[in-house]
Design an enzyme around this catalytic site. Sequence first.
Site, PDB file in Angstrom:
ATOM      1  N   HIS A   1     -11.674   1.794   2.581  1.00 19.44           N
ATOM      2  CA  HIS A   1     -11.110   2.487   1.425  1.00 19.44           C
ATOM      3  C   HIS A   1     -12.098   2.748   0.287  1.00 19.44           C
ATOM      4  O   HIS A   1     -11.718   2.858  -0.865  1.00 19.44           O
ATOM      5  CB  HIS A   1      -9.917   1.708   0.877  1.00 19.44           C
TER       6      HIS A   1
ATOM      7  N   ASP B   1     -10.209   3.688  10.653  1.00 20.38           N
ATOM      8  CA  ASP B   1      -9.547   2.517  11.232  1.00 20.38           C
ATOM      9  C   ASP B   1      -9.985   2.214  12.662  1.00 20.38           C
ATOM     10  O   ASP B   1      -9.168   1.914  13.518  1.00 20.38           O
ATOM     11  CB  ASP B   1      -8.021   2.654  11.135  1.00 20.38           C
TER      12      ASP B   1
ATOM     13  N   TRP C   1       0.864  -1.186   0.000  1.00 16.38           N
ATOM     14  CA  TRP C   1       0.000   0.000   0.000  1.00 16.38           C
ATOM     15  C   TRP C   1       0.902   1.239   0.000  1.00 16.38           C
ATOM     16  O   TRP C   1       1.868   1.301   0.749  1.00 16.38           O
ATOM     17  CB  TRP C   1      -0.919   0.046   1.234  1.00 16.38           C
TER      18      TRP C   1
ATOM     19  N   ASP D   1     -12.026   6.914   6.574  1.00 16.23           N
ATOM     20  CA  ASP D   1     -11.149   5.757   6.768  1.00 16.23           C
ATOM     21  C   ASP D   1     -10.482   5.850   8.140  1.00 16.23           C
ATOM     22  O   ASP D   1      -9.280   6.035   8.259  1.00 16.23           O
ATOM     23  CB  ASP D   1     -10.105   5.757   5.642  1.00 16.23           C
TER      24      ASP D   1
ATOM     25  N   HIS E   1      -8.541  -6.388   4.132  1.00 18.01           N
ATOM     26  CA  HIS E   1      -8.166  -5.684   5.352  1.00 18.01           C
ATOM     27  C   HIS E   1      -9.474  -5.357   6.047  1.00 18.01           C
ATOM     28  O   HIS E   1     -10.204  -4.461   5.623  1.00 18.01           O
ATOM     29  CB  HIS E   1      -7.409  -4.391   5.039  1.00 18.01           C
TER      30      HIS E   1
ATOM     31  N   LYS F   1      -7.299   2.262  -2.825  1.00 22.39           N
ATOM     32  CA  LYS F   1      -7.862   3.244  -1.895  1.00 22.39           C
ATOM     33  C   LYS F   1      -8.558   4.366  -2.640  1.00 22.39           C
ATOM     34  O   LYS F   1      -8.176   4.716  -3.752  1.00 22.39           O
ATOM     35  CB  LYS F   1      -6.735   3.805  -1.010  1.00 22.39           C
TER      36      LYS F   1
ATOM     37  N   GLU G   1      -3.016  -2.954  -2.553  1.00 21.42           N
ATOM     38  CA  GLU G   1      -4.156  -2.404  -1.810  1.00 21.42           C
ATOM     39  C   GLU G   1      -4.681  -1.112  -2.413  1.00 21.42           C
ATOM     40  O   GLU G   1      -3.959  -0.122  -2.519  1.00 21.42           O
ATOM     41  CB  GLU G   1      -3.760  -2.185  -0.346  1.00 21.42           C
TER      42      GLU G   1
ATOM     43  N   ASP H   1      -7.019  -4.678   9.949  1.00 22.95           N
ATOM     44  CA  ASP H   1      -6.317  -3.397   9.822  1.00 22.95           C
ATOM     45  C   ASP H   1      -7.091  -2.303  10.534  1.00 22.95           C
ATOM     46  O   ASP H   1      -8.011  -1.720   9.981  1.00 22.95           O
ATOM     47  CB  ASP H   1      -6.125  -3.048   8.333  1.00 22.95           C
TER      48      ASP H   1
ATOM     49  N   ASP I   1      -9.583  -3.003   1.452  1.00 23.89           N
ATOM     50  CA  ASP I   1      -9.693  -2.551   2.836  1.00 23.89           C
ATOM     51  C   ASP I   1     -11.092  -1.974   3.011  1.00 23.89           C
ATOM     52  O   ASP I   1     -11.532  -1.164   2.193  1.00 23.89           O
ATOM     53  CB  ASP I   1      -8.607  -1.501   3.101  1.00 23.89           C
TER      54      ASP I   1
HETATM   55  C1  RNT Z   1      -3.783   2.604   4.772  1.00 22.29           C
HETATM   56  C2  RNT Z   1      -3.884   1.157   4.498  1.00 22.29           C
HETATM   57  C3  RNT Z   1      -2.743   0.306   4.977  1.00 22.29           C
HETATM   58  C4  RNT Z   1      -2.275   0.679   6.374  1.00 22.29           C
HETATM   59  C5  RNT Z   1      -1.208  -0.224   6.910  1.00 22.29           C
HETATM   60  C6  RNT Z   1      -0.570   0.322   8.142  1.00 22.29           C
HETATM   61  O1  RNT Z   1      -4.882   3.309   4.439  1.00 22.29           O
HETATM   62  O2  RNT Z   1      -5.092   0.668   4.994  1.00 22.29           O
HETATM   63  O3  RNT Z   1      -3.086  -1.021   4.901  1.00 22.29           O
HETATM   64  O4  RNT Z   1      -3.329   0.740   7.268  1.00 22.29           O
HETATM   65  O5  RNT Z   1      -0.301  -0.503   5.929  1.00 22.29           O
HETATM   66 ZN    ZN Z   2      -5.392  -1.459   4.907  1.00 20.26          ZN
END
Ligand code: RNT
Ligand code: ZN
Length: 417
Positions: A259, A293, A182, A291, A283, A225, A223, A323, A256
């Site tokens: 994302h 997390d 990513w 986003d 993820h 986004k 990955e 994640d 993810d």
């Molecule tokens: C970031 C991505 C990625 C990170 C990690 C730490 O938006 O989701 O996967 O969260 O690499």
């Molecule tokens: Zn991620």
Amino acid sequence: MNQYQIAKDCYAAMDINTDDALTALKKISLSLHCWQADDVGGFEQPISGLDGGGIQVTGNHPGKARTMEELRLDLEKAYSLIPGNHRLNLHAIYGDFASQKVDRNTIGPQHFLSWMDWAAEQKIPLDFNGTFFSHPYANDGFTLSHPKKSIREFWIEHGRCCRRIAAEMGKRQNSPCQLNTWIPDGSKEVPINRLIPRERLKNSLDSMMEESYSQQWMRDALETKLFGIGSESYVVGSHEFYMGYAARHDVKLCLDMGHFHPTESIADKLSSLYLFFQEILLHVSRPVRWDSDHVVILNDELLDLTREIVRCGHLQSTHIGLDFFDATMNRVGAYAIGARSVLKALLAAFLEPKSQLKEWDAENNAFARMALQEQCKLLPLGMVWDQFCLESNVPTDKQLIGEVMDYETLVQSRRQA
Ligand code: RNT
Ligand code: ZN
């Protein structure tokens, strides 16, 4: 009669076998992300800390892991709270650099030997990630798509190092290491040229992935986004970009949950992707308006996702990674809640009355299909979950809070900030 027997009978009345569901759940291996334990800090010298990466950790709960020993201790505690056998997903900045300054374009398997030993001892296979953020060469928001050739080359070299490390991990552990890439590349303001950086990213990825490694050792994932902090207007590695790239080069996509547009369903994407990709990496995260997390909980988005994987019969080809990073609460507890929620959601998916639902579906009986799903919502899932915890020798939900709070008192709260 014990609780499990009661639950078992309730499900059996609907033609669902709880023992089979538990057997299936025991085989699930999630990839736990190392970065929840220390807010994506890592062990580079000097410690980089999360900056300029399009992602953000909020909170300052005491007790974060400060050293590799503390991080491993916290991880061991987290695994002891999660039923089943799981993997660990390392980021490149978590190498054992022994207080040396080792730049990202020179890291190698030697910096991860102590992790490989630890993982072998713990019987925890490793996955890996390049770290394309928290570095002076990432500060202006571009890495593999940077306009400057020398900076692109630095990151290409980092990517190559990571692939080498992942291959070595996979070789040693006899289980392919999933290597996720990513990058934060993008811009806060509206760019004029959206094409050229994407062309540069495409070329950089080609160079980075020139070397081919056995699928038994390592597998690449990319990955996608939609936006990030500081890259609200443009993200170079968008969903379309990586869909095209990954399909053409036969590598994995990583989706993810944070994302995409807030109302976009990741679950709905899977059935399309399964038709064109051998494997998918997920993820599992929880976006709250953005986003963000947040720690994963048992919500509808998660249930939709796990049900879709199970309904499609694609558990084998779906790698489930976690994640999230939340520094406002006990970090070990966050791991436990996140991982246990994913397992609960999978259990719920295993406990669906599949054949009856499929029948109503085929007959297009929308009412009966809906009514049966509503009925399932009130079945005693928790009692089956408790049984899984008991059989796996981990705390039940009721015991979990005390376990985490004891660990905080005895271990984490003794750490100085
Ligand atoms: C970031 C991505 C990625 C990170 C990690 C730490 O938006 O989701 O996967 O969260 O690499
Ligand atoms: Zn991620």
